[in-house]
Design a protein around this motif. Sequence first.
Motif, PDB file in Angstrom:
ATOM      1  N   TYR A  55      37.550  41.631  57.101  1.00 44.94           N
ATOM      2  CA  TYR A  55      37.733  42.626  56.045  1.00 44.94           C
ATOM      3  C   TYR A  55      36.694  42.438  54.944  1.00 44.94           C
ATOM      4  O   TYR A  55      36.132  43.409  54.441  1.00 44.94           O
ATOM      5  N   LEU A  56      36.437  41.193  54.557  1.00 40.45           N
ATOM      6  CA  LEU A  56      35.472  40.932  53.487  1.00 40.45           C
ATOM      7  C   LEU A  56      34.046  41.312  53.889  1.00 40.45           C
ATOM      8  O   LEU A  56      33.249  41.723  53.050  1.00 40.45           O
ATOM      9  N   ARG A  57      33.718  41.170  55.153  1.00 40.91           N
ATOM     10  CA  ARG A  57      32.389  41.580  55.621  1.00 40.91           C
ATOM     11  C   ARG A  57      32.215  43.090  55.497  1.00 40.91           C
ATOM     12  O   ARG A  57      31.121  43.573  55.182  1.00 40.91           O
ATOM     13  N   SER A 111      38.939  37.065  42.586  1.00 39.68           N
ATOM     14  CA  SER A 111      39.442  35.973  41.761  1.00 39.68           C
ATOM     15  C   SER A 111      40.880  35.724  42.170  1.00 39.68           C
ATOM     16  O   SER A 111      41.479  36.506  42.902  1.00 39.68           O
ATOM     17  N   TYR A 112      41.443  34.626  41.714  1.00 43.17           N
ATOM     18  CA  TYR A 112      42.818  34.285  42.050  1.00 43.17           C
ATOM     19  C   TYR A 112      43.528  33.800  40.796  1.00 43.17           C
ATOM     20  O   TYR A 112      42.893  33.462  39.805  1.00 43.17           O
ATOM     21  N   THR A 166      39.059  43.085  45.985  1.00 35.65           N
ATOM     22  CA  THR A 166      39.781  42.117  45.149  1.00 35.65           C
ATOM     23  C   THR A 166      40.748  41.353  46.048  1.00 35.65           C
ATOM     24  O   THR A 166      40.985  41.740  47.205  1.00 35.65           O
ATOM     25  N   ILE A 167      41.338  40.299  45.502  1.00 31.25           N
ATOM     26  CA  ILE A 167      42.272  39.500  46.295  1.00 31.25           C
ATOM     27  C   ILE A 167      43.515  40.321  46.647  1.00 31.25           C
ATOM     28  O   ILE A 167      44.077  40.169  47.728  1.00 31.25           O
ATOM     29  N   ALA A 221      46.445  33.838  34.832  1.00 27.94           N
ATOM     30  CA  ALA A 221      45.201  34.531  34.497  1.00 27.94           C
ATOM     31  C   ALA A 221      44.228  34.455  35.677  1.00 27.94           C
ATOM     32  O   ALA A 221      44.254  33.501  36.457  1.00 27.94           O
ATOM     33  N   SER A 222      43.384  35.448  35.813  1.00 30.04           N
ATOM     34  CA  SER A 222      42.421  35.468  36.915  1.00 30.04           C
ATOM     35  C   SER A 222      41.316  34.441  36.683  1.00 30.04           C
ATOM     36  O   SER A 222      40.714  34.395  35.616  1.00 30.04           O
ATOM     37  N   ILE A 223      41.069  33.625  37.714  1.00 28.26           N
ATOM     38  CA  ILE A 223      40.013  32.605  37.654  1.00 28.26           C
ATOM     39  C   ILE A 223      39.197  32.668  38.931  1.00 28.26           C
ATOM     40  O   ILE A 223      39.622  33.234  39.928  1.00 28.26           O
TER      41      ILE A 223
END
Length: 138
Positions: free
Chosen positions: A38-40, A79-80, A46-47, A87-89
Amino acid sequence: MNVANCPRCGRIFVKGFNEVCPNCLKEVDQQYERCIKYLRENKGATINELSEATDVTMRQITKFIREGKISIVHAPNMSYPCEVCGASIRDKSICDSCRSKLIKDVNNSNEDDVRRQEMSNKQGQASYNIQDRLKDRH
């Protein structure tokens, strides 16, 4: 032979190099492959989008990221959540704000320990220790 219960499904398995049973390991590998595919195809995902599209939990995706299986270097939207505040990091396990609070709390705790030690030393000079009692007996 080291036998354990699988933390994912609860089945008993012979624990070797893997922390999960062979069936769950295959499932995790399949989830990883779905994520990578999926990421390719969707580099700006987004996550949340990744999780919804692949039916892989955000927790598992975060684990893939932390283990270095999924790189977010070239994924600007990925981000996760921080383990403390959510919070997103993009790296580590807690955000800078939570890390600062944690360091401050640890430093305050250390200062409190020093103060307690000083107070007990002051009180200890006037008090009678058990070792002193034992010395007086002999």
